[in-house]
Scaffold this active site. Structure first.
Site, PDB file in Angstrom:
ATOM      1  N   GLU A 194       0.823  -1.198   0.000  1.00 21.67           N
ATOM      2  CA  GLU A 194       0.000   0.000   0.000  1.00 21.67           C
ATOM      3  C   GLU A 194       0.865   1.260   0.000  1.00 21.67           C
ATOM      4  O   GLU A 194       0.593   2.221  -0.728  1.00 21.67           O
ATOM      5  CB  GLU A 194      -0.915   0.009   1.229  1.00 21.67           C
ATOM      6  CG  GLU A 194      -1.892  -1.151   1.296  1.00 21.67           C
ATOM      7  CD  GLU A 194      -1.349  -2.327   2.096  1.00 21.67           C
ATOM      8  OE1 GLU A 194      -2.135  -2.956   2.817  1.00 21.67           O
ATOM      9  OE2 GLU A 194      -0.133  -2.617   1.973  1.00 21.67           O
ATOM     10  N   CYS A 239      -0.720   0.624   7.629  1.00 22.23           N
ATOM     11  CA  CYS A 239      -1.095   1.008   6.266  1.00 22.23           C
ATOM     12  C   CYS A 239      -2.379   1.831   6.261  1.00 22.23           C
ATOM     13  O   CYS A 239      -2.585   2.666   5.370  1.00 22.23           O
ATOM     14  CB  CYS A 239      -1.258  -0.229   5.393  1.00 22.23           C
ATOM     15  SG  CYS A 239       0.320  -1.040   5.032  1.00 22.23           S
ATOM     16  N   LEU A 294      19.129 -31.967  -0.145  1.00 22.36           N
ATOM     17  CA  LEU A 294      17.953 -31.196   0.291  1.00 22.36           C
ATOM     18  C   LEU A 294      18.233 -29.711   0.461  1.00 22.36           C
ATOM     19  O   LEU A 294      17.561 -29.035   1.243  1.00 22.36           O
ATOM     20  CB  LEU A 294      17.376 -31.751   1.606  1.00 22.36           C
ATOM     21  CG  LEU A 294      16.817 -33.167   1.586  1.00 22.36           C
ATOM     22  CD1 LEU A 294      16.218 -33.497   2.941  1.00 22.36           C
ATOM     23  CD2 LEU A 294      15.776 -33.336   0.502  1.00 22.36           C
ATOM     24  N   GLY A 331       6.883 -42.304   0.116  1.00 19.39           N
ATOM     25  CA  GLY A 331       5.474 -42.620   0.102  1.00 19.39           C
ATOM     26  C   GLY A 331       4.850 -42.781   1.474  1.00 19.39           C
ATOM     27  O   GLY A 331       3.682 -42.414   1.684  1.00 19.39           O
TER      28      GLY A 331
END
Length: 375
Positions: free
Chosen positions: A61, A93, A213, A299
């Protein structure tokens, strides 16, 4: 005349879509803050726009109003999230909106943050600003799951991701999985890591694939938190992820002191939980300030999150391969759902093409229902 409360729904949707596109530019930089875009429109013309670029930086904003300057007076401000009404790293804001003389504010939905939660809208309405919300709410929720789920539900957002063949296998019967997906799809998957605070695998995947990872694209600041769900503490101290800079947390139910000491000597943090299942792990991660978790395998781990109903988004990379084999694993293990009618169904299914592969993405209807009240 300036745009006012009589603006039509089609017009509102047009500018809200623009705000959403702007908000998406903060994809890799704004966590733990929300992705927010703002558009100031006067007499059917954009006179200012902006987006939130990161913690401590001006809110969307403020950027849009600064760009609009004096042309903001009497204009309409479009944004995807209710404006804040509290002091944080930046001023409220709502103060900037009122000072700029905005006549109308249209947002996709309310902010579930307890420090806002309708207060921004109430402040504006009390000062005579017209307020509207509810249009494109589902699109806005999907964009900001990483912020909304922690704020509204008190746990990290969970994304399940896997790559599989056209016949639903994530590896061959012999365990070969590199590579089912194409290079373009693998780069997309690396970019997905950059959006998340943490990434998780099970000990079976750690033993079979020995992954690093880590983040590799430089889109987000700092390393990702690597998480291993390892009930029996099987992660070897020689695992490659322990050679890579960045934190590693191992969740276990084991009290084996020798294995614990060996992993801690390599820099891993070992956390023992009475039940190292999804619910307890997410609660512990939330206590660390983790807002989003990417579950990459395998899984059994993915099935545990599905069975617990603790997932918000699913990405399935589908490669045009036919693997076959009774013993070739699928993306979800566990005991299954029982009756077909009990199988979870995803909402807002989307398809993206990545080279020869397709990515099927959907949202949990449970999450969408729980966040529906924000509109």
């Amino acid at each position: 005349m300036p745009d006012g409360p009589a603006s039509g729904v089609a017009t509102d949707r047009r500018w809200l879509r623009r705000a959403l596109r702007l908000a998406a530019r903060g994809r890799y930089a704004v966590a733990p803050n929300p992705r927010v875009g703002a558009v100031v429109v006067r007499d059917g013309e954009v006179v200012g726009e902006g987006w939130h670029r990161g913690p401590g930086r001006p809110h969307a904003e403020a950027e849009a109003l600064a760009a609009a300057g004096g042309r903001a007076r009497g204009a309409t401000l479009y944004l995807n999230l209710e404006p804040c009404n509290h002091h944080g790293r930046t001023p409220p804001c709502t103060d900037a909106i009122l000072a700029a003389g905005i006549a109308r504010v249209v947002a996709c939905h309310r902010d579930p943050n307890p420090r806002v939660r309708g207060g921004g809208f109430a402040r504006l309405e009390g000062a005579g600003v017209a307020v509207g919300s509810g249009e494109l709410a589902e699109e806005a929720v999907a964009l900001n799951l990483h912020f909304l789920v922690p704020a509204a539900l008190g746990r990290p957002t969970v994304t399940l991701k896997w790559a599989m063949s056209l016949d639903g296998r994530i590896a061959t019967a012999a365990g070969e999985s590199r590579w089912i997906s194409s290079p373009k799809a693998r780069r997309w998957a690396l970019a997905l890591r950059e959006e998340h605070d943490a990434i998780a695998i099970g000990s079976g995947t750690a033993l079979a694939d020995d992954p690093r990872l880590d983040r590799r694209l430089g889109l987000a600041a700092g390393p990702i938190l690597r998480v291993v769900l390892d009930r029996r503490l099987r992660l070897p101290p020689a695992a490659r992820m322990l050679d890579v800079r960045g934190p590693v947390v191992v969740y276990t139910e084991s009290d084996d002191p020798a294995r614990r000491s060996a992993l801690e000597a390599r820099g891993a943090e070992v956390v023992r939980l009475p039940d190292a299942g999804p619910s307890a792990v997410l609660a512990e991660l939330a206590s660390r300030g983790v807002g989003s978790l990417l579950v990459e395998g395998g899984g059994e781990v993915a099935a545990a999150f599905v069975a617990a109903g603790l997932y918000d988004r699913v990405h399935a990379v589908v490669a045009p391969l036919l693997v076959g084999g009774r013993r070739a694993p699928g993306p979800l293990g566990g005991g299954g759902t029982g009756p077909l009618a009990a199988a979870p169904r995803l909402d807002r299914l989307a398809v993206q093409r990545l080279g020869p592969d397709r990515v099927l993405s959907g949202l949990s209807p449970v999450t969408l229902r729980e966040l529906a009240t924000l509109a």
